[in-house]
Structures are given as structure tokens and as C-alpha cells.
Design a protein around this motif. Structure first.
Motif, PDB file in Angstrom:
ATOM      1  N   TYR A  27       0.643  -1.089   0.200  1.00 10.56           N
ATOM      2  CA  TYR A  27       0.064  -0.042  -0.014  1.00 10.56           C
ATOM      3  C   TYR A  27       0.890   1.233   0.145  1.00 10.56           C
ATOM      4  N   ALA A  28       2.048   1.147   0.781  1.00  9.43           N
ATOM      5  CA  ALA A  28       2.792   2.385   0.962  1.00  9.43           C
ATOM      6  C   ALA A  28       4.241   1.867   1.074  1.00  9.43           C
ATOM      7  N   MET A  29       5.095   2.947   0.459  1.00  5.83           N
ATOM      8  CA  MET A  29       6.427   2.866   0.775  1.00  5.83           C
ATOM      9  C   MET A  29       7.042   3.990   1.609  1.00  5.83           C
ATOM     10  N   ALA A  30       8.314   3.844   2.122  1.00  3.42           N
ATOM     11  CA  ALA A  30       8.791   4.881   3.064  1.00  3.42           C
ATOM     12  C   ALA A  30      10.375   4.847   3.238  1.00  3.42           C
ATOM     13  N   TRP A  31      10.735   5.930   3.306  1.00  2.00           N
ATOM     14  CA  TRP A  31      12.258   6.001   3.856  1.00  2.00           C
ATOM     15  C   TRP A  31      12.281   6.399   5.290  1.00  2.00           C
ATOM     16  N   PHE A  32      13.219   5.717   6.075  1.00  2.00           N
ATOM     17  CA  PHE A  32      13.450   6.021   7.605  1.00  2.00           C
ATOM     18  C   PHE A  32      15.123   6.418   7.491  1.00  2.00           C
TER      19      PHE A  32
ATOM     20  N   TYR B  82      20.186   5.120   5.753  1.00  2.00           N
ATOM     21  CA  TYR B  82      18.876   5.352   5.133  1.00  2.00           C
ATOM     22  C   TYR B  82      18.174   4.019   5.063  1.00  2.00           C
ATOM     23  N   TYR B  83      16.949   3.621   5.381  1.00  2.00           N
ATOM     24  CA  TYR B  83      16.408   2.583   5.245  1.00  2.00           C
ATOM     25  C   TYR B  83      14.923   2.515   4.254  1.00  2.00           C
ATOM     26  N   CYS B  84      14.809   1.714   3.499  1.00  2.00           N
ATOM     27  CA  CYS B  84      13.509   1.779   2.704  1.00  2.00           C
ATOM     28  C   CYS B  84      12.504   0.668   3.476  1.00  2.00           C
ATOM     29  N   ALA B  85      11.355   1.215   3.406  1.00  2.00           N
ATOM     30  CA  ALA B  85      10.175   0.388   4.242  1.00  2.00           C
ATOM     31  C   ALA B  85       8.946  -0.020   3.166  1.00  2.00           C
TER      32      ALA B  85
END
Length: 128
Positions: A32-37, A94-97
């Protein structure tokens, strides 16, 4: 399962730009969604930016708003993070999620709740 692989990190100078990419594979039809942390040394992991997997809605942390842009690359099944005007404070891993939950909170779900899938991370170092 969804597999995530980040690329594009490196060492840059203050004020420069860098583009990170996160390639997704596996059950991407469930995303549904992707993000960067990101996580700086000695600090907790923090949210940076999120985007709906089908494009459109985006959401940013105040610290990066106006400097970073998250986007969906439909041709590559990937999500990019364009980082401009980098500061030393942006130095972090930096992590992709990715997350499959579609709730009334929208992108706040992936931003505030622990995402279901994580990449291995890529180091970004900004020097003076």
C-alpha cells in the motif's frame, strides 16, 4: 513477502544532492505504501518520507520538507528519494520500508507504526 534493496548512498559535501533508490520485489501487489527512514549514530530510527505505492499522495517529516522528494518509479518497481541541499544533520543510514496496511490514517500508518518490511539500509554521509 516483499524484498527491498536500497542503492545510491555515498559520501557528499554539504549543499550537494544525492538520489537513493529502493527496488521492491516479491508480493509487491500487496504493498500500500513505501517509505524512507533513517538512523543517525546514537539516535533512534526516524521517519523521512512516504508515498502510496500507486503514486499520488506523499508525506514528509518536517526536517526534510522542501529539500527531499519521494517518488514512485513505475517502470522499475522502485521508490526513489531525491535529496537536495544536504546538511551534515542528514548523515545516517537510510532504510527503505514497505507496508500493506491501508487504514483511515493513510500514510501516517507507515510513518508512525512499524512497517512490515525493511531493506538493509544504505549509508549517507554529508561532510562539511
Amino acid at each position: 513477502q516483499v524484498q527491498l534493496a536500497e542503492s545510491g548512498g555515498g559520501l557528499v559535501q554539504t549543499g550537494s544532492s544525492l538520489r537513493l533508490s529502493c527496488a521492491a520485489s516479491g508480493r509487491t501487489d500487496s504493498v500500500y505504501a513505501m517509505a524512507w527512514f533513517r538512523q543517525a549514530p546514537g539516535k533512534e530510527r526516524e521517519f523521512v518520507a512516504a508515498v502510496r505505492w500507486n503514486g499520488g499522495s506523499t508525506f514528509y517529516a518536517d526536517a526534510v520538507k522542501g529539500r527531499f522528494t519521494i517518488s514512485r518509479d513505475n517502470t522499475k518497481n522502485a521508490v526513489d528519494l531525491q535529496m537536495n541541499s544536504l546538511k551534515q544533520a542528514d548523515t545516517a543510514v537510510y532504510y527503505c520500508a514497505a507496508d500493506s496496511r491501508n487504514t483511515a490514517l493513510g500514510l501516517l500508518t507507515i510513518a508512525k507504526k512499524s512497517p512490515e518490511y525493511w531493506g538493509q539500509g544504505t549509508q549517507v554521509t554529508v561532510s562539511s
